[in-house]
Design an enzyme around this catalytic site. Structure first.
Site, PDB file in Angstrom:
ATOM      1  N   SER A  27      40.437 -35.968  23.430  1.00 29.02           N
ATOM      2  CA  SER A  27      39.065 -35.039  22.782  1.00 29.02           C
ATOM      3  C   SER A  27      37.116 -36.169  23.030  1.00 29.02           C
ATOM      4  CB  SER A  27      38.914 -35.346  20.995  1.00 29.02           C
ATOM      5  OG  SER A  27      39.465 -36.440  20.578  1.00 29.02           O
ATOM      6  N   ASN A 114      41.809 -39.879  10.194  1.00 27.93           N
ATOM      7  CA  ASN A 114      42.047 -37.925   9.924  1.00 27.93           C
ATOM      8  C   ASN A 114      39.988 -38.215   8.892  1.00 27.93           C
ATOM      9  OD1 ASN A 114      43.556 -37.671  10.797  1.00 27.93           O
ATOM     10  ND2 ASN A 114      45.779 -37.641   8.693  1.00 27.93           N
ATOM     11  N   THR A 159      15.099   5.720  12.012  1.00 31.44           N
ATOM     12  CA  THR A 159      16.187   5.422  11.344  1.00 31.44           C
ATOM     13  C   THR A 159      16.970   6.273  13.054  1.00 31.44           C
ATOM     14  OG1 THR A 159      16.143   8.022  10.565  1.00 31.44           O
ATOM     15  CG2 THR A 159      16.022   5.422   9.050  1.00 31.44           C
ATOM     16  N   HIS A 160      18.156   6.167  12.884  1.00 28.79           N
ATOM     17  CA  HIS A 160      19.241   6.778  14.197  1.00 28.79           C
ATOM     18  C   HIS A 160      18.465   6.426  15.258  1.00 28.79           C
ATOM     19  CE1 HIS A 160      21.262   8.210  10.794  1.00 28.79           C
ATOM     20  NE2 HIS A 160      19.854   8.693   9.991  1.00 28.79           N
ATOM     21  N   SER A 281      13.897  -9.494  39.822  1.00 26.72           N
ATOM     22  CA  SER A 281      15.252  -9.290  40.858  1.00 26.72           C
ATOM     23  C   SER A 281      15.496  -9.586  41.843  1.00 26.72           C
ATOM     24  CB  SER A 281      15.113  -7.396  40.692  1.00 26.72           C
ATOM     25  OG  SER A 281      15.682  -7.157  41.849  1.00 26.72           O
ATOM     26  N   LYS A 287      10.728  -4.634  39.788  1.00 25.27           N
ATOM     27  CA  LYS A 287      10.674  -5.570  38.448  1.00 25.27           C
ATOM     28  C   LYS A 287      10.618  -6.528  37.562  1.00 25.27           C
ATOM     29  CE  LYS A 287      14.705  -3.858  36.596  1.00 25.27           C
ATOM     30  NZ  LYS A 287      16.571  -3.833  36.737  1.00 25.27           N
ATOM     31  N   ASN A 289      12.745  -8.754  34.563  1.00 25.08           N
ATOM     32  CA  ASN A 289      13.423  -7.756  32.797  1.00 25.08           C
ATOM     33  C   ASN A 289      13.701  -8.750  32.633  1.00 25.08           C
ATOM     34  OD1 ASN A 289      14.648  -6.341  35.324  1.00 25.08           O
ATOM     35  ND2 ASN A 289      15.881  -7.882  35.966  1.00 25.08           N
ATOM     36  N   GLU A 294      17.945 -10.562  26.681  1.00 24.42           N
ATOM     37  CA  GLU A 294      19.030 -10.077  26.684  1.00 24.42           C
ATOM     38  C   GLU A 294      20.128 -11.528  26.093  1.00 24.42           C
ATOM     39  OE1 GLU A 294      18.965  -7.245  30.341  1.00 24.42           O
ATOM     40  OE2 GLU A 294      18.386  -9.113  30.479  1.00 24.42           O
ATOM     41  N   TYR A 321      46.838 -32.810   6.930  1.00 23.35           N
ATOM     42  CA  TYR A 321      46.320 -32.703   8.613  1.00 23.35           C
ATOM     43  C   TYR A 321      46.676 -32.546   9.727  1.00 23.35           C
ATOM     44  CZ  TYR A 321      43.170 -34.396  12.980  1.00 23.35           C
ATOM     45  OH  TYR A 321      43.283 -34.143  14.423  1.00 23.35           O
ATOM     46  N   GLN A 326      41.880 -30.283  15.679  1.00 22.10           N
ATOM     47  CA  GLN A 326      40.492 -31.060  16.962  1.00 22.10           C
ATOM     48  C   GLN A 326      40.025 -30.181  17.513  1.00 22.10           C
ATOM     49  OE1 GLN A 326      41.549 -35.063  19.569  1.00 22.10           O
ATOM     50  NE2 GLN A 326      41.477 -33.371  20.994  1.00 22.10           N
ATOM     51  N   LYS A 329      35.222 -28.903  17.168  1.00 18.76           N
ATOM     52  CA  LYS A 329      34.269 -29.504  17.680  1.00 18.76           C
ATOM     53  C   LYS A 329      33.772 -28.715  18.479  1.00 18.76           C
ATOM     54  CE  LYS A 329      36.872 -33.517  16.184  1.00 18.76           C
ATOM     55  NZ  LYS A 329      37.568 -32.836  14.936  1.00 18.76           N
TER      56      LYS A 329
HETATM   57  N1  ARG Z   1      40.705 -36.983  17.658  1.00 20.91           N
HETATM   58  C1  ARG Z   1      41.074 -36.587  16.998  1.00 20.91           C
HETATM   59  C2  ARG Z   1      40.544 -34.983  15.799  1.00 20.91           C
HETATM   60  O1  ARG Z   1      39.303 -34.483  15.795  1.00 20.91           O
HETATM   61  C3  ARG Z   1      40.886 -37.480  15.106  1.00 20.91           C
HETATM   62  C4  ARG Z   1      41.687 -37.138  14.090  1.00 20.91           C
HETATM   63  C5  ARG Z   1      43.519 -37.396  14.660  1.00 20.91           C
HETATM   64  N2  ARG Z   1      44.024 -37.900  13.974  1.00 20.91           N
HETATM   65  C6  ARG Z   1      45.795 -37.721  13.686  1.00 20.91           C
HETATM   66  N3  ARG Z   1      46.049 -37.853  13.366  1.00 20.91           N
HETATM   67  N4  ARG Z   1      45.925 -37.474  15.353  1.00 20.91           N
HETATM   68  O2  ARG Z   1      41.050 -34.343  15.226  1.00 20.91           O
END
Ligand code: ARG
Length: 461
Positions: A27, A114, A159-160, A281, A287, A289, A294, A321, A326, A329
């Site tokens: 990660s 964790n 309205t509408h 454009s 144009k 835009n 948008e 956990y 993960q 994120k």
């Molecule tokens: N990179 C992990 C996450 O974002 C960190 C926690 C990992 N924990 C584990 N028991 N493998 O969740």
């Protein structure tokens, strides 16, 4: 293992991860975003360990100094962890041990990744919530400024998407101010539930060490600590609540975007886009835009998707956990970036990218039947039961359309045929400025009410 980096795992493992699996598992490519918060969290943890005598005071100090050095190294670009680190937590711990030596290996005492990642994510989100609240405040300020200049500018109200009753342009804009006000309140509520420390929940069950969770929580400015360790490491309600709040912010911006896009069309012509906020454009030279609204409208869908994704990701997870977590994120980071970017762009668009076409707006409200309710109200005020008046005016609209006229074009004889109680003052009663100004009920579009609303808004921000 020759030149290979030391394995992350204990000696239970005999061979390294398959490179593709290592990439799949890692990660670090995105959770590097958490590094500042990881360092802050680790410093508090190290201090707590020292405070409780779990490690010595001097060891705690070395850890904190080392972590501080990593912060500098990261900020100057010297420390750039690669994929082999798996995640930001391992990257920091490994670098710490390079800097301070074996004492670095004590940092992870009485902690798990964790509770660590839960702590980091909450610290990150706390700070983002504050930034976004600031942006909402600026957004409200711009709405308020523009509204202040347009109390008596009229715009058709729909309205509408059918012409309904004209309103003050300020009133229309201030509806978005109120939405932003709720958005800010919601974020503060999410902040309160984000501001709880999971640090010390360990992997899932707490720890055998005599830690002080309240001490580390206080160092990190958390309001409280999770009461249940299993819940502490696996709760992502705060992230989901944030995504929900983010979705609502964008839903509000997207509605205004849709209006701006319509208003900028040839058909409406209520606003002109200024060059600084419009695009051309590649083929049609005439144009201009409305790309900004948008894009805001388009990006809104992405954030709704993150909310949905997170809910689905969570729904089948047994305690506590699971690595699925993960996945929280990228959703969170992307939602934060998207909300910030959209708020910034819309604030600029409104502040300097739009010019209301006042003659066009004035002509629009004067050339429709949006004063029909006012004729019914006029008759009702003279004692005609409203439903009866409503039907009489309906008939008047029908005959006017047949004669290619508006209500204001009816002669006094024609009015009196509709109802003898109608006299000369009808013309004044159905003029656009009058119909808007007369809707003086609390929260309505009457100019007096709008001025009051602006005053209240000013004191709110
Ligand atoms: N990179 C992990 C996450 O974002 C960190 C926690 C990992 N924990 C584990 N028991 N493998 O969740």
């Amino acid at each position: 293992m020759g030149n290979q980096p030391p394995s992350t795992w204990s000696d239970r493992f005999e061979s390294p991860l398959h490179p593709a699996i290592a990439r799949f598992n890692a990660s670090i490519g995105f959770d590097i975003e958490l590094i500042e918060y990881d360092l802050t969290g680790s410093m508090a943890h190290a201090k707590m360990l020292g405070h409780q005598g779990i490690i010595s005071a001097s060891e705690a100090e070395q850890l904190v100094t080392g972590l501080e050095q990593i912060r500098q190294e990261y900020r100057t670009g010297y420390f750039q962890p690669g994929i082999d680190a798996e995640d930001v937590h391992f990257a920091v711990e490994r670098r710490l041990t390079e800097i301070v030596g074996d004492v670095g290996k004590k940092l992870h005492t009485a902690r798990s990744r964790n509770d660590q990642v839960g702590t980091d994510t909450r610290l990150y989100l706390r700070s983002q919530i504050q930034d976004i609240s600031q942006q909402l405040q600026q957004w409200q300020q711009v709405l308020l400024d523009i509204a202040s200049h347009h109390v008596e500018t009229l715009i058709p109200g729909y309205t509408h998407l059918q012409r309904a009753q004209p309103v003050s342009l300020a009133h229309h804009l201030m509806a978005y101010f109120q939405m932003a006000q709720r958005d800010k309140q919601r974020l503060q509520e999410v902040y309160a539930r984000t501001n709880i420390s999971p640090l010390g929940c360990g992997a899932l069950a707490g720890t055998t060490f005599r830690i002080d969770r309240h001490y580390s929580a206080e160092l990190l400015g958390f309001q409280d600590v999770y009461a249940n360790s299993l819940d502490g490491v696996s709760d992502r309600d705060f992230a989901i609540e944030f995504l929900c709040s983010a979705s609502l912010i964008l839903m509000h911006l997207s509605r205004l975007s849709e209006e701006v896009i319509l208003w900028a069309s040839e058909e409406f012509g209520f606003v002109k886009l200024k060059d600084s906020c419009a695009t051309g454009s590649s083929i049609m030279p005439q144009k201009k835009n409305p790309d900004v609204p948008e894009l805001v409208r388009g990006k809104t869908g992405r954030v709704f998707g993150h909310l949905q994704g997170m809910l689905v990701m969570m729904k089948g997870l047994p305690l506590a956990y699971n690595k699925d977590l993960q996945e929280d994120k990228e959703a969170l980071f992307d939602a934060v970036k998207t909300v910030k970017a959209c708020l910034e762009a819309m604030t600029i668009l409104l502040q300097e990218g739009l010019e209301f076409n006042q003659p066009r707006l004035a002509a629009a409200v004067a050339s429709d039947f949006s004063n029909a309710t006012d004729v019914a109200d006029y008759l009702a005020a003279k004692g005609v039961p409203f439903r009866e008046a409503y039907n009489l005016v309906g008939k008047a609209v029908k005959t006017s359309i047949a004669a290619n006229k508006l209500l204001k074009d009816l002669t006094i004889q024609e009015w009196q045929e509709i109802h003898p109680a109608i006299s000369d003052d009808i013309y004044q009663a159905i003029a656009p400025q009058q119909v808007v100004s007369a809707r003086n009920s609390f929260g309505g579009t009457g100019f007096e009410q709008v001025r009051l609303a602006l005053e209240n808004a000013r004191s709110q921000i």
